[in-house]
Design an enzyme around this catalytic site. Structure first.
Site, PDB file in Angstrom:
ATOM      1  CG  ASP A 285      -8.020  -0.120  -0.672  1.00  0.00           C
ATOM      2  OD1 ASP A 285      -7.857  -1.342  -0.856  1.00  0.00           O
ATOM      3  OD2 ASP A 285      -7.081   0.703  -0.641  1.00  0.00           O
ATOM      4  CE  LYS A 288      -7.015  -0.565   2.799  1.00  0.00           C
ATOM      5  NZ  LYS A 288      -5.992   0.350   2.301  1.00  0.00           N
ATOM      6  CG  ASP A 366      -3.252  -0.078  -3.964  1.00  0.00           C
ATOM      7  OD1 ASP A 366      -3.427   1.030  -3.427  1.00  0.00           O
ATOM      8  OD2 ASP A 366      -3.519  -1.159  -3.387  1.00  0.00           O
TER       9      ASP A 366
HETATM   10 FE   LIG Z   1      -6.019  -2.834  -0.975  1.00  0.00          FE
END
Ligand SMILES: [Fe+2]
Length: 419
Positions: A285, A288, A366
């Site tokens: 991630d 992000k 996840d």
């Molecule tokens: Fe993701």
């Protein structure tokens, strides 16, 4: 090896140590004779090369110390070679890491067994005792090197399989983690013959020339891997800092890495795949970083515009990791972590086995962490409900084989959620 040790593993380590000691005593009696000059010259080189060894994931290492030990065995006999093999215990990194005492016991036994049995085979076949490129000697070199390799890697594989909770079979562990080293070992043996022939012709001084290129090559390899680790650690730290700014996700990537590893072990991945999977989990991630918190914290109630922005984190994460030499191999895993088995995922809409299996594992890990942690728009799911949700989506969102492995691992209590 874990700090907490099972009785089974301890019994194995003690057996290896005692067998090593027994073989050494036998070799000492059967082939007496120590070369002091050989022990000093080859011993110094073993010390240097072993300390520059490239560590393999979980256990074991690659270094040219094997070439030096084998060369010493060929010219000085098994007692000298056994004695200098013990110098490999003086591995500075092990002292720094405060490795437990039983690791030294295991390693000591393993060194003595590998060199001792290699030595017995060499001496039994090469009866003349001379070392020249002729039939009997070549056969002795080939078989003793083979024994040295199989014993070294085989004993490590048994220890790794015994210390892994999933108890993957030792043969599987060996085949998938150590068998690939075999061509390297053939090279090691050829180099050992070269070192031995030069030593017999020109004495100890020849070692300077015959081993220097090896030591330099190994050192460059070690530096490259250290740099890779430093780069990875820096990026992983960056992700931690990024997660820390959001009250809802601290520790997310770390937990996903733990869950992914558990599933991966159930699927019998090798240690290199596990390593890649964990690194991908830490960095999945990272993209992000460019997305506004208001979008991130509203994942389940987004406008179509905001949804596109949210989904772009996959492309950004994959592009960031793909642009760094050392994280390139995990970029494909990250590309696929929001793909769905039924083809309804993003960003590419991949389907079934088009999705890399490591990405399919990351996807389950996840989702499981996302479900079991508190989000701004909902409370965490209870453990059973999260497991059920994964099971229900087998063949839809998730790869059925991955779900099966997840369920098996969950039954063993591997996914108990941290408080
Ligand atoms: Fe993701």
């Amino acid at each position: 090896m874990a700090q907490k040790i099972s009785g089974r593993l301890l019994a194995y380590i003690l057996s290896v140590f005692l067998a090593g000691l027994g073989i050494f005593l036998y070799v000492y009696q059967a082939y007496p004779g120590i070369s002091i000059e050989g022990a000093i010259a080859f011993g110094l080189l073993v010390l240097v090369t072993d300390n520059l060894a490239v560590m393999l994931p979980k256990a074991g290492a690659v270094s040219v110390a094997g070439s030096i030990l084998m060369a010493c065995l060929f010219v000085n006999g098994p007692v000298t070679a056994s004695l200098i093999s013990i110098l490999q215990l003086l591995h500075v990194a092990d002292f720094k890491n405060r490795e437990p005492w039983y690791k030294y016991l295991f390693n000591g036994g393993q060194f003595l067994l590998a060199v001792g049995i290699g030595g017995i085979i060499f001496k039994t076949i090469n009866r003349s005792g001379a070392f020249a490129l002729q039939g009997e000697v070549v056969l002795a070199v080939v078989l003793s090197s083979l024994a040295y390799f199989v014993i070294n890697t085989g004993l490590t594989a048994i220890a790794v399989s015994a210390s892994t909770p999933e108890r993957t079979s030792a043969i599987h562990t060996w085949l998938y983690n150590y068998a690939w080293l075999f061509p390297f070992h053939i090279l090691v043996s050829i180099v050992a013959v070269g070192i031995a022939l030069l030593y017999l012709r020109f004495g100890s001084v020849s070692l300077l020339f015959s081993t220097l290129p090896l030591i330099l090559t190994q050192y460059i390899w070690l530096l490259t891997l250290r740099e890779r680790k430093a780069v990875l650690d820096n990026i992983i730290n960056m992700v931690r800092i990024m997660e820390a700014k959001d009250v809802y996700t601290p520790g997310h990537s770390r937990r996903v890495a733990q869950y992914a590893e558990k599933i991966g072990r159930e699927l019998r991945l090798n240690e290199f795949e596990i390593d890649n999977l964990k690194n991908a989990a830490y960095l999945h991630d990272v993209g992000k970083i460019q997305i506004d918190l208001s979008v991130l914290n509203n994942e389940e109630q987004l406008s179509s515009e905001a949804r596109k922005i949210f989904q772009s984190h996959v492309t950004v994460s994959a592009e960031i990791t793909g642009s760094i030499t050392y994280t390139k191999p995990i970029s494909d895993i990250i590309w696929g972590h929001h793909e769905r088995y039924d083809g309804q995922g993003y960003p590419r809409g991949l389907k079934g086995d088009e999705i890399p299996i490591l990405a399919a594992i990351l996807s389950v890990a996840d989702s499981f962490d996302a479900m079991t942690t508190k989000r701004p728009y909902r409370d965490p799911f209870p453990f059973e409900k999260a497991v059920q949700e994964i099971e229900l989506n087998s063949g839809k969102m998730y790869h059925p084989a991955v779900v099966e492995a997840f369920l098996k691992s969950a039954q063993k209590g591997n996914f108990l959620v941290e408080e």
